[in-house]
Design a protein around this motif. Structure first.
Motif, short mmCIF file in Angstrom:
data_model
loop_
_atom_site.label_atom_id
_atom_site.label_comp_id
_atom_site.label_asym_id
_atom_site.label_seq_id
_atom_site.Cartn_x
_atom_site.Cartn_y
_atom_site.Cartn_z
N LEU A 86 0.80 -1.14 -0.03
CA LEU A 86 -0.06 0.03 0.11
C LEU A 86 0.77 1.17 -0.11
O LEU A 86 1.88 1.12 0.82
CB LEU A 86 -0.96 0.03 1.36
N SER A 87 0.62 2.15 -0.85
CA SER A 87 1.64 3.43 -1.18
C SER A 87 0.58 4.65 -0.68
O SER A 87 -0.82 4.31 -0.72
CB SER A 87 2.21 3.56 -2.12
N GLU A 88 1.19 5.70 -0.91
CA GLU A 88 0.45 6.99 -0.51
C GLU A 88 0.31 7.19 1.04
O GLU A 88 -0.39 6.34 1.58
CB GLU A 88 -0.97 7.15 -1.22
N ILE A 139 -1.02 8.98 3.25
CA ILE A 139 -2.51 9.26 3.86
C ILE A 139 -3.30 7.88 3.96
O ILE A 139 -3.99 7.62 4.68
CB ILE A 139 -3.36 10.49 3.27
N ALA A 140 -3.17 7.34 2.78
CA ALA A 140 -3.93 6.02 2.61
C ALA A 140 -3.45 4.97 3.63
O ALA A 140 -4.05 4.34 4.30
CB ALA A 140 -3.63 5.30 1.23
N ARG A 180 -4.54 6.10 7.22
CA ARG A 180 -6.13 5.87 7.22
C ARG A 180 -6.22 4.32 7.46
O ARG A 180 -7.26 3.98 8.37
CB ARG A 180 -6.71 6.18 6.12
N TYR A 181 -5.35 3.26 6.71
CA TYR A 181 -5.62 1.92 6.98
C TYR A 181 -5.11 1.71 8.38
O TYR A 181 -5.69 1.02 8.95
CB TYR A 181 -4.54 1.36 6.01
N GLU A 223 -7.94 2.21 10.92
CA GLU A 223 -8.91 1.44 10.86
C GLU A 223 -8.51 0.25 11.89
O GLU A 223 -9.24 -0.26 12.82
CB GLU A 223 -9.10 0.88 9.65
N ARG A 261 -14.73 13.77 10.98
CA ARG A 261 -13.80 13.44 9.90
C ARG A 261 -13.89 14.07 8.65
O ARG A 261 -12.93 14.43 7.74
CB ARG A 261 -14.48 11.82 9.64
N GLU A 319 -10.42 15.94 6.83
CA GLU A 319 -10.32 15.62 5.59
C GLU A 319 -10.10 16.84 4.65
O GLU A 319 -9.21 16.87 3.91
CB GLU A 319 -11.42 14.63 4.89
N MET A 320 -10.95 17.61 4.93
CA MET A 320 -11.13 18.85 4.12
C MET A 320 -9.81 19.71 4.56
O MET A 320 -9.02 20.13 3.51
CB MET A 320 -12.05 20.03 4.55
N THR A 339 -6.88 18.60 5.73
CA THR A 339 -5.72 17.67 5.27
C THR A 339 -5.57 18.15 3.75
O THR A 339 -4.51 18.23 3.42
CB THR A 339 -5.99 16.24 5.39
N ARG A 340 -6.56 17.89 2.91
CA ARG A 340 -6.55 18.43 1.68
C ARG A 340 -6.25 19.80 1.39
O ARG A 340 -5.37 20.23 0.24
CB ARG A 340 -8.03 17.89 0.86
N GLU A 362 -2.61 19.98 1.69
CA GLU A 362 -1.98 19.31 0.77
C GLU A 362 -1.93 20.21 -0.72
O GLU A 362 -1.00 20.38 -1.37
CB GLU A 362 -2.52 18.09 0.36
N LEU A 363 -3.00 20.60 -0.99
CA LEU A 363 -3.24 21.13 -2.38
C LEU A 363 -3.04 22.39 -2.46
O LEU A 363 -2.30 23.00 -3.57
CB LEU A 363 -4.76 21.19 -2.63
#
Lengths: 203, 203
Positions: A64-66, A68-69, A72-73, A76, A91, A95-96, A98-99, A102-103
């Protein structure tokens, strides 16, 4: 389970290390020496065809890469403390934010790094005018973030979250490449001092 | 609840509309005419200080921006069909792929749009050499995506997901600005045909 990663100042692997420290989790780390191009080897690209770290590898060899992925894994599997939020609206806010970081910020800091820094000059054509414009834009975004933080203790949701981790790693990497937080961004600087004082920031 | 959005070809609002169509959900849409600069008005920036669409507004006036954050929030309220995945590993794969499409492809397509297109020339300095380099890079990423899709029906996880929505809206926007999928990217083109045939693609 193990985590392929690279030492500081690479910001994306550090996101996962800070996340693990906040969760008091420990995963064996495998160092991928990026300066030697190890992330572009055929062996590593079999784990992530984009040739990027971090990569989480499960015991069955699944990858698994990325960053944030990966986080998040892990959230869980280990829900507490909740760094992605504890209810749908929290949540969503995390998420807003975090993005947004990032962006609006990390993308610009990355463009300065790729297009102006002497360490990346050998990697391909640098578009220096573009990179310098992104440096100006990154500073404007830090001013915006300073206003948005205002009197808040954390980036959002009244708690330390993934958004703080992304912001901290981005701003520390910006500092590494010579983009300092504006002097008058006092609320951003105070926030940076608070999150940097957490033990996890040493990760 | 209502959704502030903009018509095609703006890719980010379209992500949410396709998501709603796949869920057979309906939310009142409020058109924000971006060509008239409505997203930069003080009134709109009170909803999203970055001046971007889409924005979800709840009945109590709370607002949420960033298309993926909006979709993930709606998924929590309306879990079926699960477009972010049904178990931790599937969710992780879908998040990884969504981010790969965004970071490797959508960012480059956006850079072409901002730095080379005649429609954006009035918005600020264009760095045309950089934009043209990103056009080449976007095409390389489409070739990579073609190889990665291989014989799969969808982008990942053996099901239609948020990753397909992000890829479809990105590739359709790329076409709008003159970046066509490479002729020999047959697996990518076949995937594009499949997802474009879904009723939701009309959103």
């Amino acid at each position: 389970m193990k985590l392929y990663n690279e030492a500081n100042p690479a910001p994306n692997p550090r996101r996962v290390r800070i996340f693990l420290a906040e969760k008091t989790l420990s995963i064996p780390l495998v160092h991928v020496p990026m300066r030697e191009g190890a992330h572009k080897s055929a062996e590593f690209k079999a784990k992530n065809s984009l040739g990027q770290v971090p990569v989480l590898e499960l015991d069955d060899g699944s990858t698994l890469s990325e960053s944030i992925a990966i986080c998040r894994y892990l959230e869980e599997l280990h829900p507490s403390p909740a760094l992605f939020g504890s209810d749908p609206w929290q949540r969503a806010q995390i998420e807003m934010w975090t993005r947004r970081i990032e962006l609006a910020l990390a993308n610009r800091v990355g463009a300065v790094w790729i297009n102006t820094h002497r360490f990346t000059a050998r990697l391909g054509t640098q578009y220096k005018d573009y990179g310098e414009a992104m440096r100006v834009r990154a500073l404007e975004v830090m001013q915006w973030l300073d206003r948005e933080i205002g009197t808040r203790e954390f980036i959002c949701a009244d708690q330390f979250s993934m958004a703080d981790i992304v912001a901290l790693t981005t701003i520390d990497f910006a500092q590494f490449i010579g983009i300092e937080m504006p002097e008058d961004a006092r609320r951003l600087r105070a926030w940076h001092g608070r999150v940097s004082a957490r033990p996890s920031a040493a990760a």
